[in-house]
Design an enzyme around this catalytic site. Structure first.
Site, PDB file in Angstrom:
ATOM      1  N   HIS A  95       0.852  -1.198   0.000  1.00 14.78           N
ATOM      2  CA  HIS A  95       0.000   0.000   0.000  1.00 14.78           C
ATOM      3  C   HIS A  95       0.883   1.241   0.000  1.00 14.78           C
ATOM      4  O   HIS A  95       1.943   1.248   0.605  1.00 14.78           O
ATOM      5  CB  HIS A  95      -0.891   0.011   1.259  1.00 14.78           C
ATOM      6  N   ASP A 120      -7.941  -5.385  -0.165  1.00 12.06           N
ATOM      7  CA  ASP A 120      -8.371  -6.236  -1.280  1.00 12.06           C
ATOM      8  C   ASP A 120      -7.975  -7.692  -1.125  1.00 12.06           C
ATOM      9  O   ASP A 120      -8.342  -8.522  -1.959  1.00 12.06           O
ATOM     10  CB  ASP A 120      -7.771  -5.693  -2.588  1.00 12.06           C
TER      11      ASP A 120
HETATM   12  C1  SDX Z   1      -6.182   0.074  -2.941  1.00 13.90           C
HETATM   13  O1  SDX Z   1      -4.424   4.571  -1.962  1.00 13.90           O
HETATM   14  C2  SDX Z   1      -5.405   3.941  -1.343  1.00 13.90           C
HETATM   15  O2  SDX Z   1      -5.831   4.296  -0.268  1.00 13.90           O
HETATM   16  C3  SDX Z   1      -5.956   2.755  -2.135  1.00 13.90           C
HETATM   17  C4  SDX Z   1      -6.972   1.888  -1.406  1.00 13.90           C
HETATM   18  C5  SDX Z   1      -8.279   2.645  -1.136  1.00 13.90           C
HETATM   19  O3  SDX Z   1      -8.993   2.229  -0.224  1.00 13.90           O
HETATM   20  O4  SDX Z   1      -8.598   3.575  -1.954  1.00 13.90           O
HETATM   21  O5  SDX Z   1      -6.423   1.444  -0.158  1.00 13.90           O
HETATM   22  C6  SDX Z   1      -7.357   0.674  -2.250  1.00 13.90           C
HETATM   23  O6  SDX Z   1      -5.898   0.443  -4.044  1.00 13.90           O
HETATM   24  C7  SDX Z   1      -5.343  -0.917  -2.194  1.00 13.90           C
HETATM   25  C8  SDX Z   1      -4.088  -1.372  -3.014  1.00 13.90           C
HETATM   26  C9  SDX Z   1      -4.563  -2.443  -3.990  1.00 13.90           C
HETATM   27  N1  SDX Z   1      -3.489  -2.823  -4.920  1.00 13.90           N
HETATM   28  C10 SDX Z   1      -2.856  -3.995  -4.860  1.00 13.90           C
HETATM   29  O7  SDX Z   1      -3.054  -4.819  -3.969  1.00 13.90           O
HETATM   30  C11 SDX Z   1      -1.898  -4.248  -6.020  1.00 13.90           C
HETATM   31  C12 SDX Z   1      -0.565  -4.800  -5.493  1.00 13.90           C
HETATM   32  N2  SDX Z   1       0.130  -3.747  -4.733  1.00 13.90           N
HETATM   33  C13 SDX Z   1       0.943  -2.847  -5.451  1.00 13.90           C
HETATM   34  O8  SDX Z   1       1.009  -2.797  -6.790  1.00 13.90           O
HETATM   35  C14 SDX Z   1       1.516  -1.712  -4.652  1.00 13.90           C
HETATM   36  O9  SDX Z   1       1.794  -2.155  -3.393  1.00 13.90           O
HETATM   37  C15 SDX Z   1       0.658  -0.465  -4.585  1.00 13.90           C
HETATM   38  C16 SDX Z   1       0.261   0.020  -5.950  1.00 13.90           C
HETATM   39  C17 SDX Z   1      -0.564  -0.742  -3.789  1.00 13.90           C
HETATM   40  C18 SDX Z   1       1.470   0.626  -3.880  1.00 13.90           C
HETATM   41  O10 SDX Z   1       2.512   0.921  -4.695  1.00 13.90           O
HETATM   42  P1  SDX Z   1       3.557   2.095  -4.319  1.00 13.90           P
HETATM   43  O11 SDX Z   1       3.198   2.781  -3.071  1.00 13.90           O
HETATM   44  O12 SDX Z   1       3.752   2.939  -5.527  1.00 13.90           O
HETATM   45  O13 SDX Z   1       4.820   1.256  -3.981  1.00 13.90           O
HETATM   46  P2  SDX Z   1       5.839   0.752  -5.041  1.00 13.90           P
HETATM   47  O14 SDX Z   1       5.107   0.210  -6.236  1.00 13.90           O
HETATM   48  O15 SDX Z   1       6.837   1.825  -5.265  1.00 13.90           O
HETATM   49  O16 SDX Z   1       6.461  -0.479  -4.258  1.00 13.90           O
HETATM   50  C19 SDX Z   1       7.503  -0.252  -3.314  1.00 13.90           C
HETATM   51  C20 SDX Z   1       8.365  -1.488  -3.435  1.00 13.90           C
HETATM   52  C21 SDX Z   1       8.751  -1.793  -4.894  1.00 13.90           C
HETATM   53  O17 SDX Z   1      10.004  -2.461  -4.874  1.00 13.90           O
HETATM   54  P3  SDX Z   1      11.335  -1.582  -5.243  1.00 13.90           P
HETATM   55  O18 SDX Z   1      11.103  -0.978  -6.611  1.00 13.90           O
HETATM   56  O19 SDX Z   1      11.457  -0.552  -4.150  1.00 13.90           O
HETATM   57  O20 SDX Z   1      12.463  -2.611  -5.230  1.00 13.90           O
HETATM   58  O21 SDX Z   1       7.616  -2.644  -2.996  1.00 13.90           O
HETATM   59  C22 SDX Z   1       7.444  -3.556  -4.093  1.00 13.90           C
HETATM   60  C23 SDX Z   1       7.708  -2.784  -5.366  1.00 13.90           C
HETATM   61  O22 SDX Z   1       8.209  -3.642  -6.379  1.00 13.90           O
HETATM   62  N3  SDX Z   1       6.056  -4.008  -4.038  1.00 13.90           N
HETATM   63  C24 SDX Z   1       5.642  -5.250  -4.222  1.00 13.90           C
HETATM   64  C25 SDX Z   1       4.257  -5.208  -4.039  1.00 13.90           C
HETATM   65  N4  SDX Z   1       3.864  -3.966  -3.766  1.00 13.90           N
HETATM   66  C26 SDX Z   1       4.988  -3.218  -3.773  1.00 13.90           C
HETATM   67  N5  SDX Z   1       6.311  -6.382  -4.509  1.00 13.90           N
HETATM   68  C27 SDX Z   1       5.561  -7.496  -4.632  1.00 13.90           C
HETATM   69  N6  SDX Z   1       4.209  -7.547  -4.464  1.00 13.90           N
HETATM   70  C28 SDX Z   1       3.529  -6.422  -4.169  1.00 13.90           C
HETATM   71  N7  SDX Z   1       2.196  -6.451  -3.995  1.00 13.90           N
END
Ligand code: SDX
Length: 427
Positions: A305, A362
């Site tokens: 998140h 989710d």
């Molecule tokens: C919702 O914003 C809100 O409040 C949203 C929400 C709401 O109620 O409105 O809470 C609802 O959207 C919840 C999130 C649902 N999405 C997912 O579950 C999809 C999987 N998660 C991600 O894609 C990710 O965690 C995000 C999009 C949710 C957050 O992404 P960020 O904050 O931009 O973080 P990032 O992509 O920069 O990740 C940071 C690091 C990265 O690694 P590095 O590049 O630093 O090496 O963490 C890794 C990412 O690769 N990472 C993951 C991961 N999520 C982040 N690695 C593996 N699996 C994951 N799920």
């Protein structure tokens, strides 16, 4: 007296005001930054940018805290109702019994859709994704409800707010019925908001539909958990769209479009599909390895998140609700075992610990929705149904905020400097 932050740049020194809220981080007011020193801030993804003042929802991502007008989400999920939370988000206070009853009956009387919108549904293929239908139909409401599109009129804003909250269950249920080729069910005003939605979704004209109180309570709690979440991507989309003065139906349609993405509201559908793909606990290590592999675009859906660097408080309630609902419904879904095992393994893994990746709202919701009988394609439509209340509350707050103006970010330009046109024969 507000503090100021000293900025030294290009031989100049000047101060920027620091603003404080009631709780949470202070903000650096940079509105005069470009005028003062000719530079912009750079923050793609808005990781450190506050776009507005808001009283509606507060999140402490490090502590895993979510408050709606100060009330913790776990207390609201346990003790409140979705209608009461909708009132709270719109008004900032919990209603008394009479006010809640008036609000609920007002919403109830807006649940019908203009009859001609039924023709609009007929234009879609039966296998259209429900979110494609939601985007289209909600945007089209502005073609039918002209008497509540003038955003300068407080009364019209209130009517549009009630219409949107009331009609989303009808629109979502009709999208599901259309996919089945079953007749649409009209709203039944004798039922609760959730009970009416369940009957429109799972009821059929030839026989009476009895609302299961277990399912009704579970759906009500799921809607509470999805109602609002500060300035997330879809809420920010609604705010940006409404900053141009666009009508409320068009703005909510924009929010629905943004929510659809798998990184946002589309994650609940993607998470259940992922859990089904994993299928059994023995295959979890393979997917954990893929999630950690930089060269593999696979991510654990329902994990991580932007704000929560601790356990999403909604996921905690959702997991408990999943256990309760599956037990009461006598559903034994191996996917739930895979989800709980996956969570245990991931939370002990160095990669997830270091990146502070926890289950989000989710991760478990799909287990419950599937047990109740919804297809995965309906999951994000249900998220949009519930989040419409938060979008509408944030939309109203934004329009009433004297500091708000049309949203128009700038950029760091990396293209070519000015150059003269070259005729094609000289290229
Ligand atoms: C919702 O914003 C809100 O409040 C949203 C929400 C709401 O109620 O409105 O809470 C609802 O959207 C919840 C999130 C649902 N999405 C997912 O579950 C999809 C999987 N998660 C991600 O894609 C990710 O965690 C995000 C999009 C949710 C957050 O992404 P960020 O904050 O931009 O973080 P990032 O992509 O920069 O990740 C940071 C690091 C990265 O690694 P590095 O590049 O630093 O090496 O963490 C890794 C990412 O690769 N990472 C993951 C991961 N999520 C982040 N690695 C593996 N699996 C994951 N799920």
């Amino acid at each position: 007296m507000a503090e100021t932050a000293k900025i030294e740049f290009n031989g100049h020194s000047f101060g920027l005001p620091v603003l404080s809220g009631s709780v949470g981080p202070d903000v650096l007011d940079i509105r005069d930054l470009h005028a003062e020193c000719g530079i912009f801030t750079y923050d793609p993804g808005f990781t450190s940018t506050a776009a507005c003042r808001s009283k509606i929802t507060y999140i402490d991502g490090d502590e895993g805290v979510l408050l709606h007008a100060g009330y913790p989400i776990d207390q609201l999920a346990e003790q409140s109702s979705f209608m009461e939370v909708a009132y709270l988000l719109l008004n900032g206070e919990l209603p008394g019994a009479a006010a809640l009853d008036k609000f609920s009956s007002t919403i109830t009387r807006h649940t019908m859709l203009h009859e001609q919108l039924i023709q609009f549904y007929r234009g879609f293929r039966r296998d259209a994704h429900p979110m494609a239908i939601m985007c289209g139909v909600v945007g089209a409401l502005s073609a039918f409800y002209h008497d509540s599109t003038d955003i300068s009129d407080g009364y019209q804003r209130m009517v549009a707010s009630h219409r949107l909250i009331a009609k989303m269950p009808t629109i979502a249920a009709m999208a599901y019925k259309y996919s089945l080729g079953q007749p649409f069910m009209y709203p039944d005003n004798s039922l609760s908001y959730v009970g009416n939605f369940l009957r429109m979704t799972f009821g059929v004209p030839p026989e009476p539909y009895v609302v299961d109180p277990i399912v009704e309570r579970a759906m009500d709690r799921i809607f509470i958990l999805h109602a609002d979440h500060e300035q997330n991507a879809s809420t920010s989309t609604v705010r940006l769209a409404s900053s141009s003065g666009a009508n409320p139906f068009a703005c909510i349609a924009a929010g629905i479009a943004c929510l659809w993405g798998p990184a946002h509201g589309g994650a609940n559908e993607a998470a259940l599909n992922m859990l089904r793909q994993i299928g059994k606990p023995e295959r979890i290590p393979e997917y954990i390895a893929r999630a950690k592999d930089k060269d593999d675009p696979f991510r654990l859906m329902g994990f991580g998140h932007r704000v929560y660097k601790n356990y999403d408080p909604r996921a905690k309630v959702m997991q408990a609700t999943a256990a309760e609902v599956l037990d009461k419904l006598g559903v034994d879904d191996p996917v739930f075992d895979v989800a709980r095992e996956l969570e245990q393994i991931a939370l002990k893994d160095e990669y997830f610990i270091e990146k502070k990746l926890y289950p989000n709202v989710d991760f478990y919701s799909g287990v419950i929705l599937s047990a109740i009988g919804f297809p995965t394609t309906m999951f994000t439509a249900l998220f949009a149904l519930a989040r419409t209340t938060g979008w509408v509350a944030q939309w109203n707050e934004m329009i009433s905020d004297p500091e708000q103006k049309i949203g128009r970010p700038r950029q760091l330009y990396t293209g070519p400097a000015q150059r003269d046109y070259v005729p094609v024969e000289q290229r």
